[in-house]
Design a protein around this motif. Sequence first.
Motif, PDB file in Angstrom:
ATOM      1  N   THR A 128       0.845  -1.199   0.000  1.00 47.67           N
ATOM      2  CA  THR A 128       0.000   0.000   0.000  1.00 47.67           C
ATOM      3  C   THR A 128       0.877   1.244   0.000  1.00 47.67           C
ATOM      4  O   THR A 128       2.053   1.190   0.336  1.00 47.67           O
ATOM      5  CB  THR A 128      -0.893   0.058   1.257  1.00 47.67           C
ATOM      6  N   LEU A 129       0.274   2.371  -0.356  1.00 53.67           N
ATOM      7  CA  LEU A 129       0.972   3.653  -0.324  1.00 53.67           C
ATOM      8  C   LEU A 129       0.024   4.662   0.319  1.00 53.67           C
ATOM      9  O   LEU A 129      -0.974   5.052  -0.299  1.00 53.67           O
ATOM     10  CB  LEU A 129       1.342   4.086  -1.747  1.00 53.67           C
ATOM     11  N   PRO A 130       0.311   5.079   1.570  1.00 56.44           N
ATOM     12  CA  PRO A 130      -0.586   6.054   2.194  1.00 56.44           C
ATOM     13  C   PRO A 130      -0.254   7.462   1.705  1.00 56.44           C
ATOM     14  O   PRO A 130       0.896   7.884   1.777  1.00 56.44           O
ATOM     15  CB  PRO A 130      -0.279   5.912   3.685  1.00 56.44           C
ATOM     16  N   LEU A 131      -1.248   8.154   1.167  1.00 58.44           N
ATOM     17  CA  LEU A 131      -1.058   9.564   0.801  1.00 58.44           C
ATOM     18  C   LEU A 131      -1.550  10.383   1.993  1.00 58.44           C
ATOM     19  O   LEU A 131      -2.709  10.804   2.042  1.00 58.44           O
ATOM     20  CB  LEU A 131      -1.856   9.897  -0.449  1.00 58.44           C
ATOM     21  N   ASP A 132      -0.647  10.566   2.988  1.00 58.76           N
ATOM     22  CA  ASP A 132      -1.057  11.198   4.247  1.00 58.76           C
ATOM     23  C   ASP A 132      -1.686  12.557   4.029  1.00 58.76           C
ATOM     24  O   ASP A 132      -2.669  12.910   4.662  1.00 58.76           O
ATOM     25  CB  ASP A 132       0.149  11.341   5.194  1.00 58.76           C
ATOM     26  N   LYS A 133      -1.098  13.335   3.116  1.00 58.18           N
ATOM     27  CA  LYS A 133      -1.595  14.700   2.930  1.00 58.18           C
ATOM     28  C   LYS A 133      -2.952  14.725   2.250  1.00 58.18           C
ATOM     29  O   LYS A 133      -3.639  15.722   2.263  1.00 58.18           O
ATOM     30  CB  LYS A 133      -0.573  15.506   2.137  1.00 58.18           C
ATOM     31  N   LYS A 134      -3.294  13.621   1.594  1.00 56.35           N
ATOM     32  CA  LYS A 134      -4.581  13.584   0.890  1.00 56.35           C
ATOM     33  C   LYS A 134      -5.585  12.739   1.676  1.00 56.35           C
ATOM     34  O   LYS A 134      -6.781  12.748   1.377  1.00 56.35           O
ATOM     35  CB  LYS A 134      -4.356  12.974  -0.499  1.00 56.35           C
ATOM     36  N   GLY A 135      -5.074  11.999   2.681  1.00 54.62           N
ATOM     37  CA  GLY A 135      -5.973  11.151   3.454  1.00 54.62           C
ATOM     38  C   GLY A 135      -6.479   9.968   2.658  1.00 54.62           C
ATOM     39  O   GLY A 135      -7.596   9.514   2.833  1.00 54.62           O
ATOM     40  N   GLU A 136      -5.620   9.449   1.753  1.00 54.88           N
ATOM     41  CA  GLU A 136      -6.025   8.324   0.909  1.00 54.88           C
ATOM     42  C   GLU A 136      -5.014   7.201   1.067  1.00 54.88           C
ATOM     43  O   GLU A 136      -3.819   7.436   1.246  1.00 54.88           O
ATOM     44  CB  GLU A 136      -6.079   8.780  -0.564  1.00 54.88           C
ATOM     45  N   LEU A 137      -5.489   5.964   1.030  1.00 60.51           N
ATOM     46  CA  LEU A 137      -4.603   4.812   1.109  1.00 60.51           C
ATOM     47  C   LEU A 137      -4.724   4.031  -0.197  1.00 60.51           C
ATOM     48  O   LEU A 137      -5.766   3.458  -0.498  1.00 60.51           O
ATOM     49  CB  LEU A 137      -5.010   3.924   2.294  1.00 60.51           C
ATOM     50  N   ILE A 138      -3.636   4.014  -0.973  1.00 65.94           N
ATOM     51  CA  ILE A 138      -3.670   3.344  -2.281  1.00 65.94           C
ATOM     52  C   ILE A 138      -3.231   1.900  -2.132  1.00 65.94           C
ATOM     53  O   ILE A 138      -2.202   1.626  -1.515  1.00 65.94           O
ATOM     54  CB  ILE A 138      -2.731   4.065  -3.261  1.00 65.94           C
ATOM     55  N   GLU A 139      -3.991   0.969  -2.707  1.00 64.78           N
ATOM     56  CA  GLU A 139      -3.531  -0.417  -2.806  1.00 64.78           C
ATOM     57  C   GLU A 139      -2.839  -0.535  -4.160  1.00 64.78           C
ATOM     58  O   GLU A 139      -3.417  -0.193  -5.194  1.00 64.78           O
ATOM     59  CB  GLU A 139      -4.718  -1.385  -2.760  1.00 64.78           C
ATOM     60  N   ALA A 140      -1.625  -1.023  -4.157  1.00 63.69           N
ATOM     61  CA  ALA A 140      -0.881  -1.087  -5.414  1.00 63.69           C
ATOM     62  C   ALA A 140      -1.582  -2.014  -6.406  1.00 63.69           C
ATOM     63  O   ALA A 140      -2.126  -3.063  -6.028  1.00 63.69           O
ATOM     64  CB  ALA A 140       0.543  -1.560  -5.161  1.00 63.69           C
ATOM     65  N   HIS A 141      -1.572  -1.626  -7.657  1.00 63.13           N
ATOM     66  CA  HIS A 141      -2.076  -2.435  -8.767  1.00 63.13           C
ATOM     67  C   HIS A 141      -1.307  -3.765  -8.757  1.00 63.13           C
ATOM     68  O   HIS A 141      -0.116  -3.795  -8.426  1.00 63.13           O
ATOM     69  CB  HIS A 141      -1.793  -1.650 -10.054  1.00 63.13           C
ATOM     70  N   PRO A 142      -1.955  -4.891  -9.115  1.00 63.85           N
ATOM     71  CA  PRO A 142      -1.261  -6.184  -9.071  1.00 63.85           C
ATOM     72  C   PRO A 142       0.017  -6.225  -9.920  1.00 63.85           C
ATOM     73  O   PRO A 142       0.933  -6.996  -9.619  1.00 63.85           O
ATOM     74  CB  PRO A 142      -2.297  -7.163  -9.654  1.00 63.85           C
ATOM     75  N   ASP A 143       0.125  -5.409 -10.948  1.00 60.31           N
ATOM     76  CA  ASP A 143       1.324  -5.432 -11.807  1.00 60.31           C
ATOM     77  C   ASP A 143       2.467  -4.581 -11.265  1.00 60.31           C
ATOM     78  O   ASP A 143       3.590  -4.641 -11.778  1.00 60.31           O
ATOM     79  CB  ASP A 143       0.973  -4.919 -13.217  1.00 60.31           C
ATOM     80  N   PHE A 144       2.192  -3.747 -10.269  1.00 63.39           N
ATOM     81  CA  PHE A 144       3.199  -2.831  -9.750  1.00 63.39           C
ATOM     82  C   PHE A 144       4.411  -3.572  -9.175  1.00 63.39           C
ATOM     83  O   PHE A 144       4.274  -4.574  -8.477  1.00 63.39           O
ATOM     84  CB  PHE A 144       2.586  -1.961  -8.654  1.00 63.39           C
ATOM     85  N   GLN A 145       5.601  -3.064  -9.460  1.00 61.47           N
ATOM     86  CA  GLN A 145       6.825  -3.562  -8.825  1.00 61.47           C
ATOM     87  C   GLN A 145       7.777  -2.396  -8.600  1.00 61.47           C
ATOM     88  O   GLN A 145       7.857  -1.479  -9.430  1.00 61.47           O
ATOM     89  CB  GLN A 145       7.509  -4.620  -9.703  1.00 61.47           C
ATOM     90  N   LEU A 146       8.519  -2.466  -7.487  1.00 62.92           N
ATOM     91  CA  LEU A 146       9.478  -1.406  -7.204  1.00 62.92           C
ATOM     92  C   LEU A 146      10.887  -1.925  -7.477  1.00 62.92           C
ATOM     93  O   LEU A 146      11.256  -3.017  -7.032  1.00 62.92           O
ATOM     94  CB  LEU A 146       9.370  -0.971  -5.743  1.00 62.92           C
ATOM     95  N   VAL A 147      11.681  -1.128  -8.202  1.00 65.94           N
ATOM     96  CA  VAL A 147      13.071  -1.463  -8.475  1.00 65.94           C
ATOM     97  C   VAL A 147      13.923  -0.261  -8.073  1.00 65.94           C
ATOM     98  O   VAL A 147      13.549   0.883  -8.346  1.00 65.94           O
ATOM     99  CB  VAL A 147      13.293  -1.783  -9.972  1.00 65.94           C
ATOM    100  N   ILE A 148      15.031  -0.519  -7.393  1.00 71.06           N
ATOM    101  CA  ILE A 148      15.938   0.574  -7.048  1.00 71.06           C
ATOM    102  C   ILE A 148      17.344   0.221  -7.533  1.00 71.06           C
ATOM    103  O   ILE A 148      17.687  -0.954  -7.679  1.00 71.06           O
ATOM    104  CB  ILE A 148      15.980   0.850  -5.527  1.00 71.06           C
TER     105      ILE A 148
END
Lengths: 268, 268, 268, 268, 268, 268
Positions: A128-148
């Motif tokens: 998940t990604l909480p958008l604290d300033k917007k008061g919204e909690l995003i559930e990541a799309h099933p295809d989402f991946q993070l790479v660093i």
Amino acid sequence: MTTNKEQYKVHQEPYYQAQGREVQLYEAAYRNRLPVMVKGPTGCGKSRFVEYMAWKLNKPLITVACNEDMTASDLVGRYLLEANGTRWLDGPLTTAARIGAICYLDEVVEARQDTTVVIHPLTDHRRTLPLDKKGELIEAHPDFQLVISYNPGYQSLMKDLKQSTKQRFAAFDFDYPDAALETTILARETGLDETTAGRLVKIGGVARNLKGHGLDEGISTRLLVYAATLMKDGVDAGDACRMALVRPITDDADIRETLDHAIDATFA
Amino acid sequence: MTTNKEQYKVHQEPYYQAQGREVQLYEAAYRNRLPVMVKGPTGCGKSRFVEYMAWKLNKPLITVACNEDMTASDLVGRYLLEANGTRWLDGPLTTAARIGAICYLDEVVEARQDTTVVIHPLTDHRRTLPLDKKGELIEAHPDFQLVISYNPGYQSLMKDLKQSTKQRFAAFDFDYPDAALETTILARETGLDETTAGRLVKIGGVARNLKGHGLDEGISTRLLVYAATLMKDGVDAGDACRMALVRPITDDADIRETLDHAIDATFA
Amino acid sequence: MTTNKEQYKVHQEPYYQAQGREVQLYEAAYRNRLPVMVKGPTGCGKSRFVEYMAWKLNKPLITVACNEDMTASDLVGRYLLEANGTRWLDGPLTTAARIGAICYLDEVVEARQDTTVVIHPLTDHRRTLPLDKKGELIEAHPDFQLVISYNPGYQSLMKDLKQSTKQRFAAFDFDYPDAALETTILARETGLDETTAGRLVKIGGVARNLKGHGLDEGISTRLLVYAATLMKDGVDAGDACRMALVRPITDDADIRETLDHAIDATFA
Amino acid sequence: MTTNKEQYKVHQEPYYQAQGREVQLYEAAYRNRLPVMVKGPTGCGKSRFVEYMAWKLNKPLITVACNEDMTASDLVGRYLLEANGTRWLDGPLTTAARIGAICYLDEVVEARQDTTVVIHPLTDHRRTLPLDKKGELIEAHPDFQLVISYNPGYQSLMKDLKQSTKQRFAAFDFDYPDAALETTILARETGLDETTAGRLVKIGGVARNLKGHGLDEGISTRLLVYAATLMKDGVDAGDACRMALVRPITDDADIRETLDHAIDATFA
Amino acid sequence: MTTNKEQYKVHQEPYYQAQGREVQLYEAAYRNRLPVMVKGPTGCGKSRFVEYMAWKLNKPLITVACNEDMTASDLVGRYLLEANGTRWLDGPLTTAARIGAICYLDEVVEARQDTTVVIHPLTDHRRTLPLDKKGELIEAHPDFQLVISYNPGYQSLMKDLKQSTKQRFAAFDFDYPDAALETTILARETGLDETTAGRLVKIGGVARNLKGHGLDEGISTRLLVYAATLMKDGVDAGDACRMALVRPITDDADIRETLDHAIDATFA
Amino acid sequence: MTTNKEQYKVHQEPYYQAQGREVQLYEAAYRNRLPVMVKGPTGCGKSRFVEYMAWKLNKPLITVACNEDMTASDLVGRYLLEANGTRWLDGPLTTAARIGAICYLDEVVEARQDTTVVIHPLTDHRRTLPLDKKGELIEAHPDFQLVISYNPGYQSLMKDLKQSTKQRFAAFDFDYPDAALETTILARETGLDETTAGRLVKIGGVARNLKGHGLDEGISTRLLVYAATLMKDGVDAGDACRMALVRPITDDADIRETLDHAIDATFA
């Protein structure tokens, strides 16, 4: 605002020459949506690899070049002031989480700490990604991946990823390609003949051996491509090597002389 | 907003005296759109050379004097608040990428890190500039080229370009012109006779030999032009040299005396 | 907004007593529009000299007291938010470049680096000032000249002008006036008789000899004028000297005693 | 906005007991509009003296308590955003310069450097205050005078007034009043009898002798007044002295014991 | 905006057990409106005491928890942007000065310096609060009093109140209550029997003796109340003591062992 | 704005395997509304435990990942600029206090000091949250509880919770699960057989023994789950362990070799 997923697709196959089993292993990591860390020196092809995998998996790719002034808001989003009040603008990480893109944070260690903490809930079972300033909690799309990406040579005591961040990623080690492969790359990318390309690769080898003995980093494949490009365009080999390989990386007179000798000897 | 390309053209040929094959090599770099780094000491003609090449190639030139308070937004652009909401204003780098100008970042190492990271995607095979705050990805105009300047004498451990930045540029070394050439330059720029100009160049040589022995930098060609200008205007040689060559660069009594002696001996 | 040039003119001849050929040399520098740097200790008359030259040349003078929190925007200008959107407000440097004033940046080394870099294009053959935030390139008025002041005693490793800035100026050295001249100045500025004024100058000499031996700076001409003013007003010599010459510059008991002795001996 | 001068007048005579010729000397300084610096330890009466002089001269007094976060804008003024655009609001220094008040900058060395530089043109022959952000140059009202306070015990290498600032002021040294005078002050301010007041002053003397031997500062007259107030209200002498004189200034057990003994001995 | 005084009143008598004459002495300080400083270690009841006194004196109480990012504006007030321009919003200190509350600045030393300077004019004979940004000078309500808390164990060279601030307060020393009193407090607050409560107090005594020998602070009364609460709720004594007394305050294995032994021995 | 309590509920039972009496003890702490601190190394299950308890107690859970750029406003709330003035937006802590959620501040020590001070009045008998900028005092909902996490291995002299914060919490120690339990967890979470899972746990044990001998932290349960996931997906054991266990946590050649040997020996 609807974001067009297609604009982030990599439409043409990037030229990528595998060095081992990294393509298959990345596919396994992606199948299980494990977050991925790509490690290696400057200009060895880390970004190219990620681009290639995005093309191969046919997923959108959103790249962010991190820097020490980047804040969590730059990644997540912010309110813009408009004629009739404020409007929320998603940042690149939020967009990626919404549309199911691979989000590639290049040199993430450069960013401020709030940036690395913001990715934590996206990299564990919560996804998940909480958008604290917007008061919204995003559930990541099933295809989402993070790479660093991460350059081990750069890290200092003051600036390193915390273990609580590192231990959220499966990691891939990269290095410069071996001589035969690098020669093929040079020839294929610039049209230079294999023999001359091989000589350039040899000079690259000399410089990489000087790493830690007066050079911070060896000559990258990118710079070898620059030299090959100039030579293919008719520039004298000595001129091309000096301006593309030696002058950019060092001002040390001794190192310059060593490298200039190697160049003269190679193209004598 | 349509930007008039012509306003950035260099309309008059700048006076530039080549010191070697740098004009031809720059042309080869530009033909292949390689990013270019110009290195050298203060006042040796780096900016003049870039201006000359822009004129010769007939391309617009956008120059940005970098400084340590410059942010990525100063280069890329920002939102302005207006009567009916906000309006995006392109920064100089964005303008250059759009219209196909040569963008010259003078003393780029002075800028903050976010500034140097922002140029990365413009300096590899992508040739793109992401405007994260606007959600737009610019593909650089085919004529666009990035040029940076760099003074090797200034860099410290705290403030240097990272190798991941350096290894994106082909580099040109510059130095003060040799005595004959510098004499011609002085005479041509100020109208001073060659003999007197030659004497000024000799004093410049003395000061440059003191670099590292009490002087941080030698006397630049620019200061020699100042002295020549004053002498051509009738100012006494000793007065002109003291105020244009010695007083600006040092407050050290010993160095001043050495240089004053050289001046008196030369114009005795 | 039309700026009234006249408001920046110096309408009354400032009292200035030349110490050498500096007036003629400054005139030559101005004729050739060379940027000028005035160097010297606190309170020796640098600002007064610039004011005098502006009066003599009959040019507008715009003075800016630099400080370490001053930014490039403070010099160049900024957008103001107004009822119907934003309005650009020229800073003092921009105004000077537009109307052809002498722009005097007092103690420029105190300012942040972006301030010193912003003056570079105004101090070479370009004579331009780019207003990046406004997207405008100003060509300086033919009468425009840049003058900066610099106190060599203050500079530290952390805070000094870079050579790339210094080498853009012709420089003038200033120091306290010699005893006879300073006596005349005191007498003329305050109406005190020459004999008493001479005694004050002697005390100033004592203090200046202590510079580096317990005092950071000697007593300035300005403080001597303060003391003379108080004495002319009937204040006792000892009281006047203590409060105007000694108490302001040091809290060190030994130095105070030395100076108090000198005062008592002089006016005994 | 018209500012009512009267609101800044000191309407009631502040209780002030002169320690020497400071009243007459200040009057001379004011007659000649010399800027004034009042020096001395915490709580010795610097602010009271300035208030008294403002009353005696019948001039408005504007006091600003300086601090390390204070900026030039806090002194000079700023634009306020309003319904129909921005409105300029004069800061306290600007108000003082306009209406001819004595402007008292308390503990000026605490302020940021831009604050101290902003006062320079108000403290030399120009007597002007440039409002750069407003594009206005204020000529100080003939009655305007600048006064600053300065505690010599506090200054460190990092935080001191520059000589170029110090040498713009005539200076007055202050110290705690002598025992007889301080006894009178305590008695008069609190109504305590002179004998008991004298005992409190003795304890103050003990503490002041410990300055530099475990105490940063001695006990101020203000704290003695506190103790006297509590005793006059019926609080036990030991309790009053402990809570008003000892506990506020130190947590060191040895120093506390020394002072407690002195208290017990005095009031035994 | 009218502020309702009543909302700041303490309507129920807080449980407070006097340790000495502090209640009477505080009343004397309040009668004379002396500013008060309450000193003592973490969790010994400083805030409770101030709350109790506000209840006893029947005055409103406004508490501000200070922190290192708190600015003078957070205390004094600021302009809010609204539909039709800006509106001033009083800060808590200003509200207290207007309505005549006791203003309690908890851990004031944590705040930035501008915060401590802003209270100066409220703590001397002036009893005023200048709202520089609003151009208003507030005279404190006759009932207003300022109280600050201060933990002597925390102060470092970098972060301490200046003597010029300290010497504006009468001070009260606090410490943990003695064993009998603390036992009563535990029993009364949680309903635990006196015998068990007495055992907890003994463990507290062991920990307080370790202060300076591996512990930064002893166990506060607050933590003892936690442990008593859990035990009263049926939690095993060892579990309750470990989680409420030992685990929160140290990770040092030796100290933990010492304390765990004390717990086991006490409740064996 | 009405906030929907349900959206913060944990609707599915999180997989949690108790290691001791922590579930019962947490229930007791919650019954008495004691603030709770969960301590332990990276990836040992602290966040999972809190999530589990929120599910078990059927209370809403609001999680905030703290970071060094987080301010009190990020927790408490701020004014947003809108078309018709400003609107207050509650921060996550305020929302939790209003609706009676468990508020979990993850790695609170990373946050700036103002963030830790803001929680003080919520963690003592007051159970209030003052919204200074809004002039509102919130009484926490009876169900509200504050939980913070803390990694003892990270704290340095510069960055640690103050005792005045620590002494407001009952604390729970966590560590990696023992071998049998961890094997069960791996098998249950990934479907890998117990024998292979047991081998992975053995490798984890080797790495945890290296903590302090070249490793900052041992391999977390999370990374073991990654490796198990890849192996279950058919990836070779050696590849899976290298990319999921070794490459992410260290670049040290010796440590890598040690761990690689352990992997080869285990899966030989």
